[in-house]
Design an enzyme around this catalytic site. Sequence first.
Site, mmCIF file in Angstrom:
data_model
loop_
_atom_site.group_PDB
_atom_site.id
_atom_site.type_symbol
_atom_site.label_atom_id
_atom_site.label_comp_id
_atom_site.label_asym_id
_atom_site.label_seq_id
_atom_site.Cartn_x
_atom_site.Cartn_y
_atom_site.Cartn_z
ATOM 1 N N LYS A 1 0.849 -1.205 0.000
ATOM 2 C CA LYS A 1 0.000 0.000 0.000
ATOM 3 C C LYS A 1 0.881 1.250 0.000
ATOM 4 C CE LYS A 1 -4.016 1.793 2.639
ATOM 5 N NZ LYS A 1 -4.871 1.562 3.838
ATOM 6 N N SER B 1 -9.806 1.671 2.700
ATOM 7 C CA SER B 1 -8.904 2.410 1.857
ATOM 8 C C SER B 1 -7.867 1.567 1.116
ATOM 9 C CB SER B 1 -8.177 3.466 2.696
ATOM 10 O OG SER B 1 -7.365 2.857 3.678
ATOM 11 N N SER C 1 -10.139 -0.662 6.862
ATOM 12 C CA SER C 1 -9.509 -0.523 5.544
ATOM 13 C C SER C 1 -8.791 -1.738 4.973
ATOM 14 C CB SER C 1 -8.528 0.638 5.562
ATOM 15 O OG SER C 1 -9.233 1.826 5.361
HETATM 16 N N1 GLN Z 1 -13.291 3.913 5.955
HETATM 17 C C1 GLN Z 1 -12.800 4.350 7.217
HETATM 18 C C2 GLN Z 1 -12.378 5.806 7.115
HETATM 19 O O1 GLN Z 1 -12.671 6.390 6.147
HETATM 20 C C3 GLN Z 1 -11.650 3.492 7.658
HETATM 21 C C4 GLN Z 1 -10.417 3.814 6.951
HETATM 22 C C5 GLN Z 1 -9.266 2.996 7.437
HETATM 23 O O2 GLN Z 1 -9.428 1.970 8.066
HETATM 24 N N2 GLN Z 1 -8.083 3.504 7.160
HETATM 25 O O3 GLN Z 1 -11.776 6.355 7.988
#
Ligand code: GLN
Length: 471
Positions: free
Chosen positions: A67, A142, A166
Amino acid sequence: MSELLELTAAQAAERVRAGEVSAGELFELYRERARGDELGAFLWVSDDDPPDTPPDAPLGGVPLAVKDLFCVKGVPSAAASRILEGYRPPYTATAVERLNAAGAPTLGKTNMDEFAMGSSNENSGFRPVLNPWDRERVPGGSSGGSAAAVAAGLAPWAIGTDTGGSIRQPASLCGIVGMKPTYGAVSRYGMIAFASSLDQCGPLTRDVTDAALLFRHMVGRDRCDSTSLEFPEEVRLPKAERLDGLRFGVPPELSGEGVEAGVREVLDRTVKLVEELGGVVEEVGLPHSPHGIAAYYVLAPAEASANLARYDGVRYGPRKGNGDLLSLYEETRAAGFGAEVKRRIMLGTYALSSGYYEAYYGRAQRVRTKIADDFRAAFERVDLILTPTSPTVAFKLGERTADPLAMYLSDYCTVPMPLAGVPAISIPGGLSDGLPVGIQLAGPAFSENRILDAAYALEQAIGFDGSGARV
Ligand code: GLN
């Protein structure tokens, strides 16, 4: 299509060890695949010579997709943000370094929501990622680039990070396995920070064995991250075939209202399978978990507003402004951050401001404690918690972009675990209308071996076929 692409990463590593294929060939094969990526999953692909992996390396030379928020020495590492465009870190994140050292060379950097803020990958500062099961749909976020790359067979395995879901949510929407470890199990050193008390690194893989194998080689204390801990036991490769004696709790709060019918069906089928395999299923309450999203969207932005203060045009990335210091800060940040990141910085700054601190941040911290207490109480009664990973299957691109709250609800089932610091995995449970549905298993801190074993037994019984996503 090369038959090598049919193999899981662990099987490919076996072939390398047996001398049937070289690590170099495997690297070349996947490099070509990653270069031909039409999903937007990769932001950068290595053009280094394939590394010389010793044939007995535990990860067998099987290349790894990383990532974009992991710092990799000399390689663009921007957390998919324009504000870090062109940044090439002078050091490598501990998790990546450990996996490279165990024989998984870096294949490329994967696309993501900017600074890991999002559930659909549409917040990337560069481009969205398409779901390989249906290119009109999102891969989740994400870590959407990592999930799409593994599902489509553009990479054998990948790592991502999970702050509120994410890793697990994109794994679920792409029909692969994703695990968020116990907070502190994997070093955060070199991970571009979003919300430091929640961020954790973990594997995104084709199957549970691959997840265990990657996890095994990244865990452990790191003197560069004071919140990292020694894992209390050896991480085993899972082999359980039965679930005899294991107690599973299904929390009604995370499996009822808001969960799509097709997802509910897969959950019900999984409950039956658990019972057939000898497990016991009962209802167990997590009464404060419905407040997880509200608490998370105070705490995570609060931490983000502090973590993102460093991007001021002085030290990293492009610099804007007309010469004076204020315009340097303002214009760099105005041009460099996307809309969602700005929204979070404003939310977080507001929640931490004097006069509001107690009402928002202090209260959200107390809710977080209650959520953690719920898990502690639940784990006195059951060994594992079983829920859907995402209330819905992959949604259409653009469907939730105009409504941040609808987007935030994508993480309804995954947010409580990082708030409590406990580990959880998502495995494919089946399809609903041709789209994958993920099933989540959570356990107490440091119960990864138990989670992986149970997930493995279920995986064998489910027999999910992910080939529908391979391009
Ligand atoms: N979708 C969640 C957010 O927007 C979690 C994102 C994540 O786990 N980095 O914060």
